[in-house]
Write a protein that holds these residues in place. Structure first.
Motif, PDB file in Angstrom:
ATOM      1  N   UNK A  96       0.824  -1.212   0.000  1.00  0.00           N
ATOM      2  CA  UNK A  96       0.000   0.000   0.000  1.00  0.00           C
ATOM      3  C   UNK A  96       0.857   1.261   0.000  1.00  0.00           C
ATOM      4  N   UNK A  97       2.017   1.175   0.636  1.00  0.00           N
ATOM      5  CA  UNK A  97       2.887   2.365   0.702  1.00  0.00           C
ATOM      6  C   UNK A  97       3.463   2.744  -0.663  1.00  0.00           C
ATOM      7  N   UNK A 104      -2.906   3.846  -7.706  1.00  0.00           N
ATOM      8  CA  UNK A 104      -1.944   3.624  -8.781  1.00  0.00           C
ATOM      9  C   UNK A 104      -0.527   3.621  -8.203  1.00  0.00           C
ATOM     10  N   UNK A 105       0.415   3.126  -8.992  1.00  0.00           N
ATOM     11  CA  UNK A 105       1.797   3.117  -8.545  1.00  0.00           C
ATOM     12  C   UNK A 105       2.278   4.558  -8.347  1.00  0.00           C
ATOM     13  N   UNK A 106       2.773   4.844  -7.157  1.00  0.00           N
ATOM     14  CA  UNK A 106       3.274   6.186  -6.856  1.00  0.00           C
ATOM     15  C   UNK A 106       4.515   6.470  -7.692  1.00  0.00           C
ATOM     16  N   UNK A 107       4.665   7.723  -8.057  1.00  0.00           N
ATOM     17  CA  UNK A 107       5.737   8.149  -8.966  1.00  0.00           C
ATOM     18  C   UNK A 107       7.120   7.703  -8.501  1.00  0.00           C
ATOM     19  N   UNK A 123      10.531  -2.600  -1.059  1.00  0.00           N
ATOM     20  CA  UNK A 123       9.288  -2.704  -0.278  1.00  0.00           C
ATOM     21  C   UNK A 123       8.733  -4.121  -0.312  1.00  0.00           C
ATOM     22  N   UNK A 124       8.768  -4.753  -1.476  1.00  0.00           N
ATOM     23  CA  UNK A 124       8.259  -6.120  -1.611  1.00  0.00           C
ATOM     24  C   UNK A 124       9.130  -7.087  -0.811  1.00  0.00           C
ATOM     25  N   UNK A 125      10.437  -6.927  -0.890  1.00  0.00           N
ATOM     26  CA  UNK A 125      11.328  -7.795  -0.105  1.00  0.00           C
ATOM     27  C   UNK A 125      11.066  -7.652   1.388  1.00  0.00           C
ATOM     28  N   UNK A 126      10.816  -6.425   1.823  1.00  0.00           N
ATOM     29  CA  UNK A 126      10.492  -6.208   3.233  1.00  0.00           C
ATOM     30  C   UNK A 126       9.194  -6.930   3.600  1.00  0.00           C
ATOM     31  N   UNK A 127       8.190  -6.857   2.719  1.00  0.00           N
ATOM     32  CA  UNK A 127       6.935  -7.576   2.952  1.00  0.00           C
ATOM     33  C   UNK A 127       7.196  -9.073   3.065  1.00  0.00           C
ATOM     34  N   UNK A 128       8.018  -9.593   2.163  1.00  0.00           N
ATOM     35  CA  UNK A 128       8.312 -11.026   2.172  1.00  0.00           C
ATOM     36  C   UNK A 128       8.996 -11.441   3.466  1.00  0.00           C
ATOM     37  N   UNK A 129       9.926 -10.633   3.921  1.00  0.00           N
ATOM     38  CA  UNK A 129      10.625 -10.940   5.178  1.00  0.00           C
ATOM     39  C   UNK A 129       9.660 -10.972   6.351  1.00  0.00           C
ATOM     40  N   UNK A 130       8.723 -10.016   6.353  1.00  0.00           N
ATOM     41  CA  UNK A 130       7.743  -9.968   7.438  1.00  0.00           C
ATOM     42  C   UNK A 130       6.738 -11.113   7.363  1.00  0.00           C
TER      43      UNK A 130
END
Length: 132
Positions: A96-97, A104-107, A123-130
């Motif tokens: 979401x961030x 939409x995808x933030x600039x 950000x995705x890697x951080x999500x995966x780690x969590x």
């Protein structure tokens, strides 16, 4: 056009990929996570220069309106998420961030109008780690 008709066509197009998921699960030695594609970029002008128009002969060189692209992204995500759920595969939604106020995808996470950048990947890697 009814959303169900579009969803059915997207599922048909995705079937070759979805048909590989059971084999991936059998071969995996760790949990399998499917990552949702990044949301579309809102600005059509940002996308147009990066479209490989040669792959679309006879088609107008125009990018679909942002809300149509957004709706197709959501439907595609629903198709893939449902297939993953049926197989017990975790489905990781786009962070979401990384989205602007409209979804939409933030600039700052846009690489070239068609791909997310390394900051998005972080950000995705951080999500995966969590999630692990």
């Amino acid at each position: 056009m009814p959303a169900e008709a579009v969803r059915a066509k997207l599922a048909e197009i995705a079937n070759p990929y979805l048909d590989t998921l059971p084999a991936i699960l059998r071969a995996a030695r760790a949990p399998v996570i499917q990552i949702e594609p990044p949301p579309p970029v809102a600005d059509e002008a940002r996308i147009a220069p990066h479209v490989p128009w040669v792959l679309f002969p006879g088609q107008p060189r125009a990018v679909a309106p942002k809300w149509l692209r957004y709706k197709l992204w959501r439907l595609h995500s629903e198709v893939i998420a449902a297939a993953c759920a049926a197989l017990g595969i975790a489905y990781l939604r786009a962070p979401d961030s990384a989205k602007d106020g409209e979804g939409f995808l933030a600039e700052q996470y846009d690489e070239d109008g068609a791909h997310a950048n390394a900051a998005y990947g972080a950000l995705v890697l951080d999500q995966m780690r969590r999630a692990a």
